[in-house]
Scaffold this motif. Structure first.
Motif, mmCIF file in Angstrom:
data_model
loop_
_atom_site.group_PDB
_atom_site.id
_atom_site.type_symbol
_atom_site.label_atom_id
_atom_site.label_comp_id
_atom_site.label_asym_id
_atom_site.label_seq_id
_atom_site.Cartn_x
_atom_site.Cartn_y
_atom_site.Cartn_z
ATOM 1 N N ARG A 79 -12.821 2.281 -5.174
ATOM 2 C CA ARG A 79 -13.756 1.981 -4.082
ATOM 3 C C ARG A 79 -13.195 2.417 -2.727
ATOM 4 N N SER A 80 -11.932 2.094 -2.453
ATOM 5 C CA SER A 80 -11.370 2.376 -1.126
ATOM 6 C C SER A 80 -11.208 3.870 -0.876
ATOM 7 N N ASN A 115 -9.013 0.595 -5.808
ATOM 8 C CA ASN A 115 -8.581 1.893 -5.295
ATOM 9 C C ASN A 115 -9.659 2.955 -5.435
ATOM 10 N N GLN A 128 -3.678 0.452 -3.206
ATOM 11 C CA GLN A 128 -3.267 -0.930 -3.030
ATOM 12 C C GLN A 128 -2.711 -1.419 -4.374
ATOM 13 N N GLN A 147 0.846 -1.193 0.000
ATOM 14 C CA GLN A 147 0.000 0.000 0.000
ATOM 15 C C GLN A 147 0.878 1.238 0.000
#
Length: 418
Positions: A265-266, A263, A197, A188
């Motif tokens: 989504r996060s 990425n 990520q 990360q």
């Protein structure tokens, strides 16, 4: 001296016989200020330590003097400083200081380990918990030693990898080997307000491009729409979306697409990023010709874009002809977009070189085109960014017929960084 496969940390212990001053504890600050420039300065070594002499109490400390001071008479100090020391009641003593492996720098350790005259490879790119080195052939017999020293000396590093060949595949991933530490390459990183990520062994990532990513993202107005043709895992797309932009983000590598989606989504920007997994040329043509090749999600769902990003330096210039006749006057009711195309140059005049290449591929001059150096890649090789507005003279489709969707053979033109 250690062998090529074993690191004997104990062999690095040495003892320095230093001159130290036994001083009152309450006068430490005053002595440090007055003797500035004559106090021991070594990484990880405190110049003031507890008094180790038998019967010593908490009222005294030892102030370690520099190695240049070699006698108890302290003749190496200026006369006024010696007078100060005596006037304040300090006493000069010999103090043996043990310097072990943990106090030495990477360069000091490797200089002792490697054959005399060999270049010391102490620099690396850090990607999360991974240190990425590019070792020369002469270093290969010592690669495990080099990797272990880098692990020992960098607390945030848990894995050391070595690039074993240039990038030669369509997914911009270079062959590498783990030479020390954990085998896992899933990590990360944080960059420009976003968290990413990635699997360093299966996607392309270059931490040295952080400043360039930030420069371009800061050019964008939060209300703008961006087309990122070669998006990777999202170093442009995600920060742009965090800024408020809407982004069409595409990448050919299925693993890059997987991490791009993760990425997005996060970082909670799903509503502002439409993601695709296609050849860049096929993606752009389908985006501009929705009737002939539907995309999922729907083409131009955010409306016309004002910037196009093409971050594939080894071959992005070859894709510029996709703009020829790509725009329909009946449907494109917006200014033509500004293109940011990354490329390499080995020319003595790199800006003129890459602009000339772009003009040759587009088949026209590009008024107002600019080119800037992004970074040195290798001796006589620069990474460049050429920026221009799609020229009006080549942008518009002459007929109403839709162009053909990109063939699989055409997609193979999407080469990668060498």
């Amino acid at each position: 001296m250690a062998c090529a496969s074993c690191l004997d940390r104990e062999s690095f212990s040495t003892v320095l016989d230093l001159i130290a001053l036994r001083i009152p504890a309450q006068k430490c600050t005053a002595f440090q200020r007055r003797l500035q420039g004559h106090i021991l300065q070594k990484p990880k070594v405190r110049p003031i330590i507890a008094d180790p002499s038998p019967g010593a109490n908490t009222t005294t400390r030892l102030l370690l003097l520099s190695e240049e001071v070699k006698s108890l008479e302290m003749l190496e100090l200026p006369r006024e400083l010696r007078d100060y020391v005596h006037a304040e009641g300090a006493t000069a003593v010999v103090h043996p200081l043990t310097l072990g492996y943990d106090l030495l720098s990477v360069e000091q350790v490797l200089r002792a380990l490697l054959p005399q005259g060999m270049e010391v490879p102490s620099s690396f790119e850090q990607v999360g918990h991974i240190a990425h080195v590019n070792l020369r052939e002469c270093h290969m017999p010592y690669k495990q030693l080099i990797g272990q020293v880098l692990l020992d000396k960098n607390s945030r590093v848990r894995t050391v990898v070595n690039k074993v060949d240039s990038i030669s595949n369509e997914f911009r991933v270079f062959p590498m080997e783990v030479i020390a530490g954990e085998e896992s390459l899933v990590t990360q990183v944080k960059e420009n307000g976003a968290t990413f990520q990635l699997d360093f062994g299966q996607v392309y990532w270059n931490s040295r491009l952080e400043r360039e990513h930030r420069r371009v993202v800061e050019l964008l107005h939060p209300s703008e729409v961006v087309c990122d043709m070669m998006a990777g895992i999202g170093p442009f797309a995600v920060p742009a979306a965090l800024r408020g932009c809407k982004v069409y983000a595409n990448d050919l590598n299925p693993k890059s697409y997987e991490y791009l989606c993760a990425n997005v989504r996060s970082n909670h920007v799903e509503a502002r990023v439409a993601m695709y997994n296609q050849c860049a040329r096929a993606f752009f043509r389908a985006l501009m010709q929705p009737d002939s090749a539907p995309l999922q999600p729907e083409p131009l769902r955010f409306g016309p874009f004002s910037h196009v990003l093409m971050n594939l330096p080894a071959s992005a210039l070859e894709f510029l002809d996709v703009f020829v006749g790509a725009f329909h006057r009946s449907t494109w009711r917006a200014p033509l977009p500004r293109v940011h195309c990354y490329c390499f140059s080995k020319s003595d005049d790199p800006a003129a070189d890459v602009i000339a290449q772009a003009e040759h591929i587009l088949g026209c001059s590009i008024p107002g085109a600019e080119a800037r150096i992004v970074r040195d890649v290798a001796p006589q090789k620069l990474m460049m960014c050429v920026t221009f507005v799609v020229p009006d003279c080549i942008a518009w489709q002459e007929s109403s017929s839709s162009g053909s969707v990109e063939s699989e053979a055409d997609c193979k033109r999407q080469r990668t960084e060498g």
